[in-house]
Design a protein around this motif. Structure first.
Motif, PDB file in Angstrom:
ATOM      1  N   MET B   1       4.734   1.161 -14.828  1.00  0.00           N
ATOM      2  CA  MET B   1       5.497   2.248 -14.252  1.00  0.00           C
ATOM      3  C   MET B   1       6.679   1.701 -13.747  1.00  0.00           C
ATOM      4  O   MET B   1       6.666   0.910 -12.893  1.00  0.00           O
ATOM      5  CB  MET B   1       4.534   2.973 -13.512  1.00  0.00           C
ATOM      6  N   ALA B   2       7.776   2.656 -14.024  1.00  0.00           N
ATOM      7  CA  ALA B   2       8.955   2.148 -13.448  1.00  0.00           C
ATOM      8  C   ALA B   2       8.924   2.344 -11.927  1.00  0.00           C
ATOM      9  O   ALA B   2       8.256   3.398 -11.588  1.00  0.00           O
ATOM     10  CB  ALA B   2      10.045   2.818 -13.992  1.00  0.00           C
ATOM     11  N   GLY B   3       9.836   1.632 -11.305  1.00  0.00           N
ATOM     12  CA  GLY B   3       9.761   1.914  -9.679  1.00  0.00           C
ATOM     13  C   GLY B   3      11.129   1.447  -9.155  1.00  0.00           C
ATOM     14  O   GLY B   3      11.847   0.776  -9.635  1.00  0.00           O
ATOM     15  N   GLY B  11       7.424 -11.131  -5.190  1.00  0.00           N
ATOM     16  CA  GLY B  11       5.704 -10.767  -5.295  1.00  0.00           C
ATOM     17  C   GLY B  11       5.249 -12.244  -5.623  1.00  0.00           C
ATOM     18  O   GLY B  11       5.621 -13.416  -5.841  1.00  0.00           O
ATOM     19  N   GLU B  19      -3.739 -12.403 -13.879  1.00  0.00           N
ATOM     20  CA  GLU B  19      -2.864 -11.160 -14.012  1.00  0.00           C
ATOM     21  C   GLU B  19      -3.067 -10.152 -14.783  1.00  0.00           C
ATOM     22  O   GLU B  19      -3.160  -8.901 -14.589  1.00  0.00           O
ATOM     23  CB  GLU B  19      -1.428 -11.512 -14.192  1.00  0.00           C
ATOM     24  N   PRO B  24      -3.405  -1.896 -12.809  1.00  0.00           N
ATOM     25  CA  PRO B  24      -1.988  -1.629 -12.116  1.00  0.00           C
ATOM     26  C   PRO B  24      -1.867  -1.275 -10.610  1.00  0.00           C
ATOM     27  O   PRO B  24      -2.881  -0.793 -10.390  1.00  0.00           O
ATOM     28  CB  PRO B  24      -1.415  -0.644 -12.926  1.00  0.00           C
ATOM     29  N   GLY B  25      -1.057  -2.114 -10.066  1.00  0.00           N
ATOM     30  CA  GLY B  25      -1.002  -1.897  -8.334  1.00  0.00           C
ATOM     31  C   GLY B  25      -2.106  -2.664  -7.581  1.00  0.00           C
ATOM     32  O   GLY B  25      -2.008  -2.800  -6.369  1.00  0.00           O
ATOM     33  N   TYR B  27      -4.422  -5.851  -6.273  1.00  0.00           N
ATOM     34  CA  TYR B  27      -4.412  -7.238  -5.966  1.00  0.00           C
ATOM     35  C   TYR B  27      -5.578  -7.936  -5.908  1.00  0.00           C
ATOM     36  O   TYR B  27      -6.710  -7.457  -5.621  1.00  0.00           O
ATOM     37  CB  TYR B  27      -3.464  -7.643  -4.821  1.00  0.00           C
ATOM     38  N   LEU B  28      -5.640  -9.550  -6.061  1.00  0.00           N
ATOM     39  CA  LEU B  28      -6.896 -10.171  -6.196  1.00  0.00           C
ATOM     40  C   LEU B  28      -7.362 -10.490  -4.890  1.00  0.00           C
ATOM     41  O   LEU B  28      -6.689 -10.890  -3.998  1.00  0.00           O
ATOM     42  CB  LEU B  28      -6.444 -11.295  -6.902  1.00  0.00           C
ATOM     43  N   THR B  83      -8.554   1.130  -3.059  1.00  0.00           N
ATOM     44  CA  THR B  83      -7.892   0.638  -1.946  1.00  0.00           C
ATOM     45  C   THR B  83      -6.987  -0.427  -2.337  1.00  0.00           C
ATOM     46  O   THR B  83      -6.607  -1.202  -1.318  1.00  0.00           O
ATOM     47  CB  THR B  83      -8.774   0.260  -0.774  1.00  0.00           C
ATOM     48  N   LYS B  84      -7.040  -0.858  -3.586  1.00  0.00           N
ATOM     49  CA  LYS B  84      -6.096  -1.857  -4.108  1.00  0.00           C
ATOM     50  C   LYS B  84      -6.802  -3.257  -4.315  1.00  0.00           C
ATOM     51  O   LYS B  84      -6.208  -4.128  -5.116  1.00  0.00           O
ATOM     52  CB  LYS B  84      -4.950  -2.047  -3.295  1.00  0.00           C
ATOM     53  N   GLU B 198      -4.878   4.136 -13.601  1.00  0.00           N
ATOM     54  CA  GLU B 198      -4.438   4.095 -12.122  1.00  0.00           C
ATOM     55  C   GLU B 198      -4.696   5.707 -11.640  1.00  0.00           C
ATOM     56  O   GLU B 198      -4.004   6.394 -11.164  1.00  0.00           O
ATOM     57  CB  GLU B 198      -3.009   3.775 -11.991  1.00  0.00           C
ATOM     58  N   ARG B 200      -6.138   7.447  -9.303  1.00  0.00           N
ATOM     59  CA  ARG B 200      -6.372   7.156  -7.888  1.00  0.00           C
ATOM     60  C   ARG B 200      -6.729   8.529  -7.304  1.00  0.00           C
ATOM     61  O   ARG B 200      -7.746   8.602  -6.640  1.00  0.00           O
ATOM     62  CB  ARG B 200      -5.306   6.445  -7.031  1.00  0.00           C
TER      63      ARG B 200
END
Lengths: 247, 204
Positions: B1-3, B11, B19, B24-25, B27-28, B83-84, B198, B200
């Motif tokens: 998604m563009a941002g 990053g 990866e 999307p969005g 983290y590990l 929560t990501k 995504e 959410r």
């Protein structure tokens, strides 16, 4: 209840205030600001030039009465990806993409009533501060107590504001405990929050208390269990946990 | 998604094979963060039971000992929390929902499931997203009994949806005609919750 679609928006950083060595508060002006309920959070999204993106959630520290603005207090996690960027790179005038407000359970507003017992550890105090700021902005007289656990005096976020708030408000009291080192001459608590401390702190409120607990998992877990064992109805114990990750 | 490009943000990149497994969005993480809305229930095993009810011919209930005798499978799955965080290769032991379904006759109108838990938590999942090995009731994690703080003695696991769908402290599945929003779904979280889309929040 119909839920509005939450869209990403570019917030402009209008102020950055260091709170402690590890925490800073960022004030963002939002073009599509929406009133939040104290305790809610926003998602922050960062995008690299090649399109790589990552997101994190941060609690709102400000009261919903501050129209058009939100304040996020962010702890810098040394090996993190987003918090070091916010701390070390972002300056006033930068734009940051956010969407929110999010969350509808760990919230308190004046109409929910009290008495209000807030228990925080470390940066877990942030959503609790939004509740206290909301209470103050509404000039509410609902009795409120904050029990706030920090490693040392230097780690206490919002210390001056909390002291000022307590000094001018008979209905509010801030109680601190220090787990690593108490300041010289300290006569208050200096240990991890335990059952005895909770008994003392909740005593004026009894079983009527509405309790919000936020902090590291171990703190939240032990506090919530102790309160449940004391007979507090579980629907009046609301928790939010900041895991050891938080990167 | 563009941002909006974040000035000065590069990053933290992971090897492509990692990866590519992060929705999307996300983290590990390598630890296992805990998120709950209230106190952790501690139900003794001799008081624990698991029930399938709602739109079924005859409800069925297993005691803990009976549930332990059901055939199990091991699962190694990636889990994404709204929560990501995403944690890779989580190893569980549990009973697949397909096995549980053999014990009841579900009314054809029962196309949705409400999972319900100690402490009053609920979450909703379409039945056709729980069958064919897509969901299981886990009671071991990494060869050890599942800890209460992580949902023990038993939790639902629906790996292809955000982790709030994987109800901790589960006590039963209720078959429903309607896709009844559960605890978080009533509080602004997505009715479905696919991390790769995504989904959410409500309206995503």
């Amino acid at each position: 209840m119909a839920q509005p679609v939450l869209e990403w928006q570019a917030g402009t950083v209008t102020a950055i205030r260091p709170e402690t060595r590890q925490t800073k508060s960022f004030t963002l002006a939002l073009p599509k600001w929406m009133a939040h309920r104290a305790g809610m959070h926003y998602d922050v999204r960062l995008t690299a030039p090649d399109g790589y993106q990552t997101e994190r959630s941060y609690s709102i520290a400000s009261a919903p009465e501050r129209v058009g603005l939100i304040e996020l207090t962010v702890e810098r996690i040394a090996d993190g990806e987003v918090s070091p960027y916010l701390h070390d790179v972002v300056v006033t005038g930068d734009q940051i993409e956010v969407r929110g407000p999010i969350g509808g359970y760990f919230v308190w507003e004046v109409r929910l009533g009290g008495p209000l017992l807030l228990i925080g550890g470390g940066s877990g105090v942030v959503p609790l501060m939004a509740m206290l700021r909301h209470r103050a902005a509404e000039h509410a007289t609902i009795p409120a107590r904050l029990l706030y656990s920090s490693r040392t005096q230097d780690d206490v976020i919002y210390r001056d504001e909390l002291d000022a708030m307590a000094a001018g408000d008979k209905g509010f009291e801030a109680l601190f405990t220090f787990t690593r080192q108490a300041p010289p001459g300290w006569t208050g608590y200096q240990r991890r929050i335990d059952g005895e401390m909770l008994h003392e702190v909740i005593k004026p409120f009894g079983e009527q208390a509405r309790v919000y607990v936020c902090g590291p998992t171990l703190l939240v877990e032990s506090v919530a269990n102790a309160l449940a064992q004391m007979g507090l109805p579980i629907e009046r114990i609301r928790t939010e946990r900041f895991g050891p990750t938080g990167v | 998604m563009a941002g909006l490009i974040s000035r000065g943000f590069l990053g933290r990149r992971r090897p492509a094979e990692v990866e590519n497994r992060l929705p999307p969005g996300q983290y590990l993480v390598t630890d296992w963060p805990v998120l709950s809305a209230g106190p952790t229930p501690h139900t003794p095993l001799d008081k624990w039971s698991f029930t399938m009810d709602g739109l079924v011919g005859k409800p069925v209930t297993w005691s803990w000992d009976q549930f332990q005798k059901l055939p199990t499978q091991t699962y190694t799955v990636d889990i994404s929390c709204v929560t990501k965080w995403t944690k890779l290769d989580m190893k569980w032991l549990g009973v697949t929902v397909d096995t549980l379904l053999e014990a009841v006759e579900v009314d054809p109108a029962g196309k949705y499931v409400t999972a319900y838990s100690d402490g009053g938590y609920t979450t909703n999942v379409p039945l056709d997203e729980m069958t064919k090995g897509q969901a299981f009731v886990a009671y071991q994690f990494g060869d050890k009994p599942l800890e209460p703080v992580h949902g023990g003695p038993a939790r639902l696991v629906v790996p292809h949806l955000y982790f709030w769908k994987s109800a901790k402290w589960i006590r039963g599945l209720r078959f429903m005609e309607e896709n009844e929003p559960g605890f978080w779904e009533q509080l602004g979280y997505n009715i479905h919750g696919d991390p790769w889309k995504e989904e959410r929040y409500s309206g995503d």
